[in-house]
Scaffold this active site. Sequence first.
Site, mmCIF file in Angstrom:
data_model
loop_
_atom_site.group_PDB
_atom_site.id
_atom_site.type_symbol
_atom_site.label_atom_id
_atom_site.label_comp_id
_atom_site.label_asym_id
_atom_site.label_seq_id
_atom_site.Cartn_x
_atom_site.Cartn_y
_atom_site.Cartn_z
ATOM 1 N N GLU A 104 -11.386 -92.429 9.528
ATOM 2 C CA GLU A 104 -11.564 -92.456 10.976
ATOM 3 C C GLU A 104 -12.700 -93.388 11.382
ATOM 4 O O GLU A 104 -12.621 -94.073 12.398
ATOM 5 C CB GLU A 104 -11.804 -91.059 11.543
ATOM 6 C CG GLU A 104 -11.858 -91.073 13.056
ATOM 7 C CD GLU A 104 -11.635 -89.718 13.701
ATOM 8 O OE1 GLU A 104 -11.679 -89.685 14.942
ATOM 9 O OE2 GLU A 104 -11.418 -88.719 12.992
ATOM 10 N N GLY B 293 -2.575 -103.638 20.611
ATOM 11 C CA GLY B 293 -2.206 -103.890 21.996
ATOM 12 C C GLY B 293 -3.415 -103.837 22.901
ATOM 13 O O GLY B 293 -4.545 -103.669 22.454
ATOM 14 N N ARG C 263 -4.611 -88.750 -4.589
ATOM 15 C CA ARG C 263 -5.184 -88.701 -5.929
ATOM 16 C C ARG C 263 -6.614 -88.182 -5.837
ATOM 17 O O ARG C 263 -7.328 -88.494 -4.904
ATOM 18 C CB ARG C 263 -5.169 -90.110 -6.528
ATOM 19 C CG ARG C 263 -5.764 -90.227 -7.868
ATOM 20 C CD ARG C 263 -5.672 -91.676 -8.376
ATOM 21 N NE ARG C 263 -5.188 -91.598 -9.718
ATOM 22 C CZ ARG C 263 -4.147 -92.229 -10.210
ATOM 23 N NH1 ARG C 263 -3.466 -93.041 -9.464
ATOM 24 N NH2 ARG C 263 -3.782 -92.084 -11.441
#
Length: 144
Positions: free
Chosen positions: A64, A110, A93
């Site tokens: 994030e 955009g 993993r």
Amino acid sequence: MTQEKKEKILNRLNSWTTDNLGKTLDIVFTDVDDDSLTATMPVVPKVHQPYGILHGGASVALAETLGSCLSVIHVDLEKYAPVGTNINSNHLRAIRKGTVTGKARFIRKGTTLHVSEIEIRDEMGNLINHTTMTNTIMPKSKFE
């Protein structure tokens, strides 16, 4: 992108604030180009879950951070604020120690919506986590 511009962006991101989750996790931005951003994070006990492996939340925090900052460097922050609206993360993993490297790339860039893909890999190139993230590009006037 020139080397000078890359260094300016990386310096800004790495010194943006002194107290945040990215700093707590020792995330360091290492590379940037026109459509991607890269950062590293050490895998040490403070980012482990109880079984001694990288906590999924730490992976998502790295993803994030990368997805958000990728949008930040591609909008006019005087007028707009990227706001995370969706994140989907797959832990693929386990890793116990070392350094992971995340790379965020635009899937769509955009004017009102950014969608990025973030891959987190270990030092041998193994895919640890795959995340997609959506940021809505909001006018700053909405926050006043």
